[in-house]
Design an enzyme around this catalytic site. Structure first.
Site, short mmCIF file in Angstrom:
data_model
loop_
_atom_site.label_atom_id
_atom_site.label_comp_id
_atom_site.label_asym_id
_atom_site.label_seq_id
_atom_site.Cartn_x
_atom_site.Cartn_y
_atom_site.Cartn_z
N GLU A 186 4.86 -5.07 1.96
CA GLU A 186 6.07 -5.70 1.56
C GLU A 186 5.94 -7.20 1.22
O GLU A 186 5.46 -7.88 2.05
CB GLU A 186 7.18 -5.47 2.51
N ARG A 244 -2.92 0.02 14.87
CA ARG A 244 -2.58 -1.35 14.46
C ARG A 244 -3.62 -2.35 15.02
O ARG A 244 -3.92 -1.98 16.23
CB ARG A 244 -1.15 -1.64 14.78
N LYS A 250 4.43 -10.90 10.35
CA LYS A 250 4.54 -11.73 9.17
C LYS A 250 5.72 -12.73 9.62
O LYS A 250 5.79 -13.88 9.19
CB LYS A 250 4.87 -11.20 7.84
#
Ligand code: ATP
Ligand code: MG
Length: 771
Positions: A22, A257, A267
């Protein structure tokens, strides 16, 4: 899994993956793992990997992030060919699929408030109930959905929900929201839309439209898989833009992850650091971002090797930052020429040097690597600068550098003796007056033995430049562990230190921005590509020569160690922290028995008088040493050196306070001597033992530190990897030398990161040279 799918002919044998960031922030090392995985799988199976911007959320997305992501993925060495996509380009089709779901009776417009919808969804213990709008007719739903799109309603007035199962044990299946109203400007679509799809709806559509075969995502999406499949199977199939291709059957698979110690990876949190000015920007070299690592001097090869090393797992773990640093060092070791710089200069004047004389010394760039050519000229004069830490007026035992009246060798130069210490008004040392021995230029051929070798620069020739040293960004291994403590409260105030008075040898000052060096004994440095100007480089320290952090954590002062300048592993702590601490400065009266032992150790154990001295300070340390010897197959001198240098607390007489006995030290040194451990791994094991006690073998196994250096065993793996990567082998032989890191990483990964890197590298180089 992918191999099995290909063998079974699923998806017609095609492999299509995607990396779907994203654009709401810069990519970080966690994304690098996902990038290496997705592009790596595609490459391995002759497939393609799409770069797709998952830009369905107007509020936080920006084209500047798109640009940075493109740059970062390219920099990492991956190529998506023509397969660059934007989810927002599919908005029209996503909308059409929404109408399709309504017509199928699989979606409805809900006009209840957000709170009502949430409350009606139930809990894990009780099922949900319908709101008043679940029974709307298709016509009603279509009309409302169209008017939602047309902008007739305000934010939050209606949502489009899937009609699935309000009693599902999977909360995500209880009529999840597919569309919401947001009157917001989209960085690509402008004001064309005021309804936006949610991730759970958009993502499977994106994958299906692109005929992705393997949709790899992180573990937290495990529960979303059921919904993913529901959406994919609910879409219209066929030709044309308003259907998904007949044979498109994307399947989601989750992987762990990546979490890295001493940093944060979200982020949102990284943005917070940037916005608060806690760091200089997204590309601040302390950031775990790709841009930050690049600015720090890390190479793409090192990042890729790291990603190979950590592998792909199904359980989330945090990775020791030492693994990343290992990959960085291993890569830079091959590419960074050795030069000299002094970070905290102390003036040395050679009193017997002929006035005005300057000698040009030809110094090799690769002193450790004899066949490799290349050298530069280093001027030597009567006025030198050495590292302040390399001189001590009151040296502790085991300090092997310059002391009053003592001698030291200057790397590539002469042996000097310190005759006089000049002090300033407040008693600080400002200059050393030394004499040099003309017969000793250039090395050890003179046969003289001195305590150590130190680096230096010639004062009139050296060039001043800024040097930045970086430390961990946070003080805690997991800054997000405690909800009650803001992660920003755990920022390390000393994460950046700028050396204002550092000097480099003249050859270095002329370097291009982006050049990489090893400053001997100090670490690997990178000429900052932005702040450097011609003739005036600004250096970032990419990584130290070895792990100084574990030692600090375990409360161990950095001991004075014998210097072997340029020998790779012997970094002095030139940055001042963890300065050398006296071991046992005061003289002791030895009992007769201890004196006898002392003499015997000195005579028979191949150790220095100083070491023998320390080891017989009292009965406790002698007993500790004896216990270590009997538990170890290593030579006595190795055991003694480790005891004196690595266990200064013990050597200072606090043996009884250690959580482990001598046998444990002996065992660790034994493993080291048998090449089962690298010395940095041995230090890591010792650090844990000293902190918490425990069992050396258990620690080695748990941390996965055992080295494999059986060339015969590794050769099989090397052959496998080369055979499985024939096109890359050809590329390598055609000149893409950088691929060595790739092969290394592949074999490393198969050994779980434990192959002895130098044995492995040698094997690979041998095999790759054969034709
Ligand atoms: P963050 O939580 O840092 O904001 P994100 O998952 O929201 O990350 P995206 O841009 O959606 O960021 O991520 C793109 C891809 O990268 C996703 O497929 C995601 O699974 C993967 N990814 C993100 N963070 C990690 C990580 N720490 N380890 C491995 N993969 C990751
Ligand atoms: Mg995300």
């Amino acid at each position: 899994m992918v191999a099995a799918d290909v063998r079974a002919g699923r998806h017609g044998g095609r492999v299509v993956t995607r990396f779907p960031p994203e654009p709401n922030g810069y990519l970080h090392i966690g994304h690098a793992k996902s990038i290496c995985l997705n592009f790596g799988v595609a490459r391995e199976y002759d497939g393609v990997c799409h770069l797709r911007f998952d830009d369905t959320n107007p509020e936080t997305e920006d084209v500047k992030y798109v640009d940075s992501i493109i740059e970062d993925v390219r920099w990492l060495g991956f190529d998506w060919g023509e397969h660059l996509y934007f989810a927002s380009d599919y908005f029209e089709r996503m909308y059409a699929f929404g109408e399709h779901l309504i017509r199928m009776g699989r979606a409805y417009v809900d006009s209840a408030s957000e709170a009502e919808v949430r409350a009606a969804r139930g809990t894990v213990m009780e099922s949900g109930r319908p709101t008043a709008y679940r029974g709307r007719t298709v016509a009603e739903n279509l009309d409302l959905f169209r008017r939602m799109r047309a902008g007739e309603f305000g934010d939050g007035e209606h949502v489009l929900r899937a009609k699935i199962d309000l009693a599902s044990p999977n909360m995500l299946m209880r009529d999840p929201i597919l569309y919401r109203i947001r009157h917001a400007h989209h960085y690509r679509q402008g004001d064309a839309w005021c309804i936006y799809p949610l991730y759970d709806y958009a993502h499977p559509i994106e994958d299906a439209l692109e005929s992705v075969t393997h949709s790899l995502c992180t573990l937290e999406f495990e529960n979303n898989r059921e919904l993913y499949d529901w959406i994919v199977t609910s879409l219209p199939r066929g030709e044309g833009p308003d259907a998904i291709p007949q044979d498109s059957a994307p399947a989601q698979t989750e992987f762990a992850r990546l979490g890295l110690d001493y940093t944060v990876m979200s982020k949102r949190k990284l943005l917070q650091l940037v916005e608060a000015g806690d760091v200089a920007g997204w590309d601040d070299p302390r950031m775990p971002t790709i841009a930050g690592m690049r600015r720090r001097g890390v190479t793409p090869e090192a990042v890729r090797t790291f990603c190979e090393l950590i592998g792909v797992a199904k359980a989330n773990t945090r990775v020791d930052i030492g693994k990343l640093e290992y990959a960085i060092r291993d890569d830079l070791n091959q590419r960074a020429p050795r030069v000299m710089a002094v970070l905290r200069p102390l003036r040395v004047v050679l009193t017997n040097w002929p006035a005005g004389r300057v000698e040009d010394i030809d110094a090799p760039y690769w002193p450790h690597d004899v066949p490799r050519l290349g050298s530069r000229t280093v001027p030597f004069s009567g006025e030198l600068l050495i590292e302040r830490d390399d001189f001590m007026e009151d040296p502790p035992r085991g300090f092997h550098r310059l002391v009053p009246g003592g001698e030291v060798r200057l790397r590539y130069g002469y042996i000097i003796r310190c005759d006089e210490v000049v002090k300033g008004d407040s008693g600080e040392v400002v200059e050393l007056r030394c004499s040099y021995d003309d017969a000793t230029r250039g090395g050890s051929a003179d046969g003289r033995s001195v305590r150590g070798t130190i680096h230096w620069v010639s004062a009139p020739h050296a060039v001043r430049c800024d040097v930045r040293l970086y430390d961990r960004l946070f003080t805690a291994p997991d800054p997000e562990a405690d909800d009650a403590v803001a992660f920003t409260a755990l920022l390390n105030p000393a994460s950046l230190e700028v050396m204002q008075d550092a000097r480099v040898e003249p050859s270095v000052a002329a370097c291009e921005p982006g050049a990489r060096f090893q400053f001997e004994r100090l670490g690997y440095f990178f000429a900052d590509p932005i702040d450097s100007t011609p003739g005036k480089p600004v250096f970032n320290r990419t990584v130290t020569l070895r792990d100084t952090w574990t030692r600090q954590l375990s409360g161990q002062p950095s001991p004075g160690r014998p210097d072997r300048a340029g020998r790779g592993g012997a970094a002095a702590r030139a940055d001042g922290r963890g300065a050398v601490e006296p071991l046992r400065p005061e003289p002791v009266e030895r009992s007769g028995a201890l004196e006898t032992l002392r003499a015997r150790y000195e005579r028979e154990h191949g150790i220095t008088a100083e070491q023998a001295d320390v080891l017989t300070r009292d009965a406790a340390i002698a007993a500790f040493y004896e216990a270590a010897l009997s538990a170890s197959s290593a030579p006595a001198a190795a055991v003694a050196t480790w005891l004196v240098n690595e266990l200064p607390r013990a050597a200072r007489g606090a043996v009884d306070a250690l959580p482990v006995g001598g046998a444990v030290l002996g065992e660790v040194v034994g493993m080291l001597a048998r090449d089962e451990l690298s010395s940095s791994a041995a230090r890591e094991v010792l650090a844990e033992l000293l902190e918490r006690g425990g069992d050396a073998r258990e620690i080695v196994e748990r941390r996965g530190l055992r080295q494999l250096d059986d060339a015969a065993a590794l050769a099989g793996l090397v052959d496998d990897v080369l055979a499985g990567n024939a096109p890359k082998v050809a590329e390598f032989r055609a000149g893409r030398a950088g691929l060595l890191g790739f092969f290394l990483g592949q074999v490393m990964a198969r050994t779980g990161g434990r192959a002895n890197p130098s044995v492995l590298r040698r094997l690979l180089e041998e095999r790759l040279q054969e034709r």
